[in-house]
Design a protein around this motif. Sequence first.
Motif, PDB file in Angstrom:
ATOM      1  N   ARG A  44       0.815  -1.223   0.000  1.00 16.57           N
ATOM      2  CA  ARG A  44       0.000   0.000   0.000  1.00 16.57           C
ATOM      3  C   ARG A  44       0.846   1.268   0.000  1.00 16.57           C
ATOM      4  NH1 ARG A  44      -3.282  -0.879   5.184  1.00 16.57           N
ATOM      5  NH2 ARG A  44      -1.285  -1.811   5.705  1.00 16.57           N
ATOM      6  N   PHE A  45       2.151   1.155   0.329  1.00 12.12           N
ATOM      7  CA  PHE A  45       3.023   2.328   0.256  1.00 12.12           C
ATOM      8  C   PHE A  45       3.123   2.759  -1.204  1.00 12.12           C
ATOM      9  CE2 PHE A  45       7.282   4.249  -0.262  1.00 12.12           C
ATOM     10  CZ  PHE A  45       7.084   5.358   0.531  1.00 12.12           C
ATOM     11  N   HIS A  46       2.838   4.027  -1.458  1.00 12.93           N
ATOM     12  CA  HIS A  46       2.770   4.533  -2.830  1.00 12.93           C
ATOM     13  C   HIS A  46       3.803   5.637  -3.045  1.00 12.93           C
ATOM     14  CE1 HIS A  46       1.149   5.992  -6.590  1.00 12.93           C
ATOM     15  NE2 HIS A  46       1.106   7.204  -6.080  1.00 12.93           N
ATOM     16  N   VAL A  47       4.574   5.501  -4.115  1.00 17.37           N
ATOM     17  CA  VAL A  47       5.523   6.550  -4.505  1.00 17.37           C
ATOM     18  C   VAL A  47       4.992   7.179  -5.789  1.00 17.37           C
ATOM     19  CG1 VAL A  47       7.900   7.100  -5.111  1.00 17.37           C
ATOM     20  CG2 VAL A  47       7.437   5.251  -3.490  1.00 17.37           C
ATOM     21  N   PRO A  48       4.630   8.478  -5.737  1.00 12.15           N
ATOM     22  CA  PRO A  48       4.135   9.137  -6.946  1.00 12.15           C
ATOM     23  C   PRO A  48       5.140   9.026  -8.101  1.00 12.15           C
ATOM     24  CG  PRO A  48       3.751  10.512  -5.014  1.00 12.15           C
ATOM     25  CD  PRO A  48       4.620   9.369  -4.569  1.00 12.15           C
ATOM     26  N   LYS A  49       4.614   8.973  -9.315  1.00 10.64           N
ATOM     27  CA  LYS A  49       5.425   8.736 -10.512  1.00 10.64           C
ATOM     28  C   LYS A  49       6.610   9.700 -10.630  1.00 10.64           C
ATOM     29  CE  LYS A  49       4.934   8.190 -15.500  1.00 10.64           C
ATOM     30  NZ  LYS A  49       3.997   8.218 -16.626  1.00 10.64           N
ATOM     31  N   ASN A  50       6.375  10.993 -10.465  1.00  6.70           N
ATOM     32  CA  ASN A  50       7.458  11.980 -10.597  1.00  6.70           C
ATOM     33  C   ASN A  50       8.537  11.766  -9.531  1.00  6.70           C
ATOM     34  OD1 ASN A  50       6.248  13.150 -12.793  1.00  6.70           O
ATOM     35  ND2 ASN A  50       5.297  14.807 -11.620  1.00  6.70           N
ATOM     36  N   LEU A  51       8.118  11.355  -8.347  1.00 11.30           N
ATOM     37  CA  LEU A  51       9.086  11.111  -7.275  1.00 11.30           C
ATOM     38  C   LEU A  51       9.895   9.842  -7.563  1.00 11.30           C
ATOM     39  CD1 LEU A  51      10.283  11.996  -4.598  1.00 11.30           C
ATOM     40  CD2 LEU A  51       8.450  10.735  -3.449  1.00 11.30           C
ATOM     41  N   ARG A  52       9.237   8.813  -8.101  1.00 16.45           N
ATOM     42  CA  ARG A  52       9.971   7.590  -8.491  1.00 16.45           C
ATOM     43  C   ARG A  52      11.085   7.934  -9.470  1.00 16.45           C
ATOM     44  NH1 ARG A  52       4.938   4.605  -8.993  1.00 16.45           N
ATOM     45  NH2 ARG A  52       4.988   5.216 -11.165  1.00 16.45           N
ATOM     46  N   LYS A  53      10.756   8.808 -10.420  1.00 15.14           N
ATOM     47  CA  LYS A  53      11.738   9.235 -11.420  1.00 15.14           C
ATOM     48  C   LYS A  53      12.904   9.967 -10.737  1.00 15.14           C
ATOM     49  CE  LYS A  53      12.092  11.980 -15.639  1.00 15.14           C
ATOM     50  NZ  LYS A  53      11.371  12.852 -16.570  1.00 15.14           N
ATOM     51  N   LEU A  54      12.591  10.870  -9.824  1.00 18.13           N
ATOM     52  CA  LEU A  54      13.636  11.612  -9.111  1.00 18.13           C
ATOM     53  C   LEU A  54      14.535  10.666  -8.308  1.00 18.13           C
ATOM     54  CD1 LEU A  54      14.882  14.331  -8.224  1.00 18.13           C
ATOM     55  CD2 LEU A  54      13.182  14.391  -6.385  1.00 18.13           C
ATOM     56  N   VAL A  55      13.947   9.683  -7.643  1.00 15.33           N
ATOM     57  CA  VAL A  55      14.731   8.714  -6.867  1.00 15.33           C
ATOM     58  C   VAL A  55      15.674   7.951  -7.797  1.00 15.33           C
ATOM     59  CG1 VAL A  55      14.599   6.596  -5.492  1.00 15.33           C
ATOM     60  CG2 VAL A  55      13.041   8.500  -4.994  1.00 15.33           C
ATOM     61  N   ARG A  56      15.156   7.510  -8.947  1.00 16.00           N
ATOM     62  CA  ARG A  56      15.990   6.771  -9.915  1.00 16.00           C
ATOM     63  C   ARG A  56      17.127   7.625 -10.464  1.00 16.00           C
ATOM     64  NH1 ARG A  56      11.075   4.858 -11.944  1.00 16.00           N
ATOM     65  NH2 ARG A  56      11.217   6.321 -13.673  1.00 16.00           N
ATOM     66  N   GLN A  57      16.898   8.911 -10.626  1.00 12.39           N
ATOM     67  CA  GLN A  57      17.928   9.805 -11.161  1.00 12.39           C
ATOM     68  C   GLN A  57      19.136   9.916 -10.227  1.00 12.39           C
ATOM     69  OE1 GLN A  57      15.794  13.472 -11.716  1.00 12.39           O
ATOM     70  NE2 GLN A  57      15.114  12.925 -13.785  1.00 12.39           N
ATOM     71  N   GLY A  58      18.934   9.656  -8.965  1.00 19.74           N
ATOM     72  CA  GLY A  58      20.043   9.729  -8.018  1.00 19.74           C
ATOM     73  C   GLY A  58      20.592  11.140  -7.834  1.00 19.74           C
ATOM     74  N   ARG A  59      19.715  12.125  -7.873  1.00 17.72           N
ATOM     75  CA  ARG A  59      20.134  13.526  -7.713  1.00 17.72           C
ATOM     76  C   ARG A  59      20.753  13.773  -6.329  1.00 17.72           C
ATOM     77  NH1 ARG A  59      15.686  17.882  -8.937  1.00 17.72           N
ATOM     78  NH2 ARG A  59      15.851  16.798 -10.933  1.00 17.72           N
ATOM     79  N   TYR A  60      20.278  13.051  -5.353  1.00 23.47           N
ATOM     80  CA  TYR A  60      20.776  13.221  -3.982  1.00 23.47           C
ATOM     81  C   TYR A  60      21.546  11.985  -3.542  1.00 23.47           C
ATOM     82  CZ  TYR A  60      17.289  16.930  -3.891  1.00 23.47           C
ATOM     83  OH  TYR A  60      16.545  18.048  -4.175  1.00 23.47           O
ATOM     84  N   GLU A  61      22.561  12.231  -2.737  1.00 26.45           N
ATOM     85  CA  GLU A  61      23.280  11.137  -2.079  1.00 26.45           C
ATOM     86  C   GLU A  61      22.581  10.890  -0.747  1.00 26.45           C
ATOM     87  OE1 GLU A  61      27.488  10.279   0.225  1.00 26.45           O
ATOM     88  OE2 GLU A  61      27.324  12.053  -1.068  1.00 26.45           O
ATOM     89  N   LEU A  62      22.152   9.674  -0.538  1.00 20.19           N
ATOM     90  CA  LEU A  62      21.477   9.340   0.709  1.00 20.19           C
ATOM     91  C   LEU A  62      22.509   8.984   1.767  1.00 20.19           C
ATOM     92  CD1 LEU A  62      18.781   8.745   2.239  1.00 20.19           C
ATOM     93  CD2 LEU A  62      19.299   6.360   1.771  1.00 20.19           C
TER      94      LEU A  62
END
Length: 191
Positions: A44-62
């Motif tokens: 049930r945890f949902h990641v909005p489409k635009n956010l999924r894309k941002l996560v995949r891009q790896g813009r941030y170092e976690l």
Amino acid sequence: MLMKGISVEMLLSAYCQGVFPMADQGEILWFEPVMRGVIPLDERFHVPKNLRKLVRQGRYELRVDFDFEGVMRACADRQETWIDECIIDSYSELYAMGLAHSYECWDDDGLQGGLYGVSIGRAFFGESMFSRKVNASKVALVHLVKNLQRQGIELLDTQWMTDHLRQFGGYEVSREEYRDMLENALDDVKP
């Protein structure tokens, strides 16, 4: 008179009973909402489409637990806050004991967003989040959830529900339902 900090024992006891503190002009207030916010840790945890894309891009170092106090101070840096020096001191002590954690998003400009919370048993109690750059706190939340899922955590408590958290599948439960969820998540925690 201002408190230096809340004892670790008092904080842990409060969380195990479904209660959490917030500061208000130097006074510590304790809350147990009638309706409690939770984020599901299953399908049930949902990641909005635009956010999924941002996560995949790896813009941030976690980073995890790299700058816990910096995350707390950034969360407190707003017009109205429940995070004062007493809260910072108290949660920093929990952090030193390995019971509080921060999930942080960094880029070349520094710390851009994150969140912190308390971990007891199979429960994670989210406290606060912040963003300096667009969606940085949301990216941190996605990484938190993935990590909690890997660890077998059962409960992600958000205290109150907001529209911001609903987009991830967050929902409210009654105080009684929450207590049952909490009891299950803490069944192997010794008092």
